[in-house]
Design an enzyme around this catalytic site. Structure first.
Site, PDB file in Angstrom:
ATOM      1  N   ARG A 197       0.855  -1.184   0.000  1.00  0.00           N
ATOM      2  CA  ARG A 197       0.000   0.000   0.000  1.00  0.00           C
ATOM      3  C   ARG A 197       0.896   1.240   0.000  1.00  0.00           C
ATOM      4  NH1 ARG A 197      -3.471  -2.814  -1.601  1.00  0.00           N
ATOM      5  NH2 ARG A 197      -5.451  -3.334  -0.621  1.00  0.00           N
TER       6      ARG A 197
ATOM      7  N   HIS B 295      -0.973   0.240  -9.760  1.00  0.00           N
ATOM      8  CA  HIS B 295      -1.658  -0.725  -8.883  1.00  0.00           C
ATOM      9  C   HIS B 295      -2.120  -1.926  -9.723  1.00  0.00           C
ATOM     10  CE1 HIS B 295      -3.952  -1.118  -4.840  1.00  0.00           C
ATOM     11  NE2 HIS B 295      -3.751  -2.312  -5.368  1.00  0.00           N
TER      12      HIS B 295
HETATM   13  P1  NAP Z   1      -1.756 -11.850   4.655  1.00  0.00           P
HETATM   14  O1  NAP Z   1      -1.881 -13.256   4.152  1.00  0.00           O
HETATM   15  O2  NAP Z   1      -2.677 -11.391   5.722  1.00  0.00           O
HETATM   16  O3  NAP Z   1      -0.236 -11.695   5.121  1.00  0.00           O
HETATM   17  C1  NAP Z   1       0.212 -10.578   5.813  1.00  0.00           C
HETATM   18  C2  NAP Z   1       1.612 -10.857   6.346  1.00  0.00           C
HETATM   19  O4  NAP Z   1       2.112  -9.654   6.935  1.00  0.00           O
HETATM   20  C3  NAP Z   1       1.624 -11.924   7.431  1.00  0.00           C
HETATM   21  O5  NAP Z   1       2.761 -12.740   7.275  1.00  0.00           O
HETATM   22  C4  NAP Z   1       1.736 -11.110   8.727  1.00  0.00           C
HETATM   23  O6  NAP Z   1       2.394 -11.784   9.778  1.00  0.00           O
HETATM   24  C5  NAP Z   1       2.592  -9.955   8.252  1.00  0.00           C
HETATM   25  N1  NAP Z   1       2.425  -8.794   9.140  1.00  0.00           N
HETATM   26  C6  NAP Z   1       1.291  -8.114   9.444  1.00  0.00           C
HETATM   27  N2  NAP Z   1       1.548  -7.115  10.313  1.00  0.00           N
HETATM   28  C7  NAP Z   1       2.866  -7.192  10.582  1.00  0.00           C
HETATM   29  C8  NAP Z   1       3.728  -6.465  11.423  1.00  0.00           C
HETATM   30  N3  NAP Z   1       3.282  -5.432  12.179  1.00  0.00           N
HETATM   31  N4  NAP Z   1       5.032  -6.815  11.478  1.00  0.00           N
HETATM   32  C9  NAP Z   1       5.497  -7.840  10.732  1.00  0.00           C
HETATM   33  N5  NAP Z   1       4.724  -8.600   9.914  1.00  0.00           N
HETATM   34  C10 NAP Z   1       3.423  -8.266   9.835  1.00  0.00           C
HETATM   35  O7  NAP Z   1      -1.911 -10.806   3.458  1.00  0.00           O
HETATM   36  P2  NAP Z   1      -1.661 -11.060   1.899  1.00  0.00           P
HETATM   37  O8  NAP Z   1      -2.817 -11.740   1.293  1.00  0.00           O
HETATM   38  O9  NAP Z   1      -0.333 -11.684   1.730  1.00  0.00           O
HETATM   39  O10 NAP Z   1      -1.651  -9.549   1.354  1.00  0.00           O
HETATM   40  C11 NAP Z   1      -0.689  -8.613   1.784  1.00  0.00           C
HETATM   41  C12 NAP Z   1      -1.001  -7.233   1.236  1.00  0.00           C
HETATM   42  O11 NAP Z   1      -0.694  -7.156  -0.154  1.00  0.00           O
HETATM   43  C13 NAP Z   1      -2.464  -6.805   1.283  1.00  0.00           C
HETATM   44  O12 NAP Z   1      -2.847  -6.385   2.566  1.00  0.00           O
HETATM   45  C14 NAP Z   1      -2.496  -5.674   0.276  1.00  0.00           C
HETATM   46  O13 NAP Z   1      -2.200  -4.456   0.928  1.00  0.00           O
HETATM   47  C15 NAP Z   1      -1.355  -6.006  -0.693  1.00  0.00           C
HETATM   48  N6  NAP Z   1      -1.845  -6.338  -2.046  1.00  0.00           N
HETATM   49  C16 NAP Z   1      -1.464  -5.556  -3.098  1.00  0.00           C
HETATM   50  C17 NAP Z   1      -1.881  -5.885  -4.380  1.00  0.00           C
HETATM   51  C18 NAP Z   1      -1.448  -5.085  -5.581  1.00  0.00           C
HETATM   52  O14 NAP Z   1      -1.983  -5.277  -6.660  1.00  0.00           O
HETATM   53  N7  NAP Z   1      -0.477  -4.227  -5.453  1.00  0.00           N
HETATM   54  C19 NAP Z   1      -2.700  -7.005  -4.591  1.00  0.00           C
HETATM   55  C20 NAP Z   1      -3.076  -7.760  -3.498  1.00  0.00           C
HETATM   56  C21 NAP Z   1      -2.636  -7.419  -2.220  1.00  0.00           C
HETATM   57  P3  NAP Z   1       1.742 -13.072  10.492  1.00  0.00           P
HETATM   58  O15 NAP Z   1       1.708 -14.142   9.419  1.00  0.00           O
HETATM   59  O16 NAP Z   1       2.688 -13.401  11.567  1.00  0.00           O
HETATM   60  O17 NAP Z   1       0.370 -12.658  10.932  1.00  0.00           O
HETATM   61  C1  GLV Z   2      -5.198  -5.188  -4.065  1.00  0.00           C
HETATM   62  O1  GLV Z   2      -4.541  -4.225  -3.811  1.00  0.00           O
HETATM   63  C2  GLV Z   2      -5.672  -6.114  -3.085  1.00  0.00           C
HETATM   64  O2  GLV Z   2      -5.607  -5.794  -1.888  1.00  0.00           O
HETATM   65  O3  GLV Z   2      -6.117  -7.203  -3.472  1.00  0.00           O
END
Ligand code: NAP
Ligand code: GLV
Length: 309
Positions: A224, A272
């Site tokens: 983000r 994005h």
């Molecule tokens: P997720 O499965 O919830 O994974 C989040 C990871 O971040 C987990 O490993 C979590 O640790 C870690 N985390 C959270 N807070 C933390 C902290 N304070 N310190 C250290 N580690 C922390 O999420 P995801 O599905 O992988 O998605 C991640 C992010 O990608 C989304 O929230 C979104 O913002 C972004 N995204 C971007 C796009 C794009 O097109 N650019 C697309 C999709 C998503 P734990 O495992 O220990 O809980």
């Molecule tokens: C895109 O940014 C998503 O959070 O899936």
């Protein structure tokens, strides 16, 4: 049961067809055609207008079309007791892992350096290095970061990950919590951010963190825009502390036309575009949760509102 679909970016026809192929009796209403709001028990949304979800008196579940739910949680009108489920879709995960590999390979093979040389018509060779010589760090080792880490390991990179809890991913050195952040950062050639945006992670990509990276590291922010302190990035690129950055997400989206990032020679901007859920595979996940909602079983991929992801 009626489901409301609302997204400025996703194709409502493709999603409606994919949902109805699996649940023919599901009524899908596409925003702004709500009909009688009392019929709507589930909402499938990405960036819904503030107040929309609060206007649905019988809403029982909110399904996010995005993996990140920060914008939903920021909405002060969000109904307080309705469960929220985030998107975990194999197609989204695959395209994010692919996007990470693309940019890590670009930096590993010095393409940013060659592009800068081309602008100066400068013919200068940088010999290829083996992938294990490039240390890549992924902040956020969840669904997306974990998949990206596995793909990078399969390619031969040296991979480290940072998360709140420790992970066991073959070939990935796992660092957990703020106390292990410095050890995670100190030898990275490329830092990839895939953290959720929460109170604890807002502004985490800042001057103090950049100073803990080796001089000349590259940054890839796919999470983000608000993770990044923009002025600190400009300063780190100017001083050479960071050599280059790739940014897919921004504090203001679309990125305003006069924003300095657009024309910065050491920044690559993408709109994005890293990863989106796909109707076919995403609908399968949503329909499984609709089935669970109907039968009273626990929902999958439930967001912990207090934790913020
Ligand atoms: P997720 O499965 O919830 O994974 C989040 C990871 O971040 C987990 O490993 C979590 O640790 C870690 N985390 C959270 N807070 C933390 C902290 N304070 N310190 C250290 N580690 C922390 O999420 P995801 O599905 O992988 O998605 C991640 C992010 O990608 C989304 O929230 C979104 O913002 C972004 N995204 C971007 C796009 C794009 O097109 N650019 C697309 C999709 C998503 P734990 O495992 O220990 O809980
Ligand atoms: C895109 O940014 C998503 O959070 O899936």
């Amino acid at each position: 049961m009626a489901l409301l679909f609302a997204s400025p970016d996703d194709d409502p026809v493709a999603w409606t067809q994919a949902l109805k192929r699996r649940l023919p009796d599901l009524e899908v209403r596409v925003f702004p055609e709500l009909g009688d709001p009392r019929d709507i028990e589930a909402a499938l949304v990405w960036l819904p207008p503030s107040g929309l979800l609060a206007s649905l008196p019988n809403l029982k579940a909110i399904f996010s079309l995005g993996a990140g739910v920060d914008r939903l949680l920021e909405d002060p009108t969000l109904p307080p007791n309705v469960p929220i489920c985030r998107m975990v879709d194999p197609a989204l995960t695959r395209s994010m892992a692919e996007f990470v590999l693309l940019h890590v390979l670009r930096y590993h093979r010095d393409l940013d350096v060659f592009e800068a040389q081309q602008r100066r018509a400068e013919w200068r060779l940088h010999l290829p290095k083996p992938p294990e010589a490039t240390v890549v760090g992924i902040m956020g080792l969840g669904e997306l970061g974990g998949a990206a880490a596995r793909l990078l390991v399969a390619h031969g990179f040296t991979v480290k990950g940072w998360s709140r809890s420790r992970k066991e991913i073959p070939g990935v050195a796992s660092f957990a919590g703020v106390h292990e952040l410095d050890a995670f950062l100190h030898d990275l050639a490329v830092l990839v951010c895939l953290l959720p945006l929460t109170a604890a992670t807002r502004g985490i990509l800042n001057r103090a963190l950049f100073a803990k990276l080796p001089r000349g590291a590259r940054l890839v922010n796919l999470a983000r825009g608000a993770h990044l302190v923009e002025a600190d990035l400009i300063e780190a690129l100017a001083s050479g502390q960071l050599a280059h950055a790739t940014l897919d997400v921004f504090a203001t989206e679309p990125l305003p036309a006069d924003h300095p990032f657009w024309r910065h020679p050491k920044i690559t901007v993408t709109p994005h575009a890293a990863a989106y859920s796909a109707p076919e595979s995403g609908a399968q996940v949503v329909c499984e949760n609709l089935h669970r909602l109907r039968s009273g079983e626990p929902l999958l991929h439930r967001v912990d509102r207090a934790r913020g992801y």
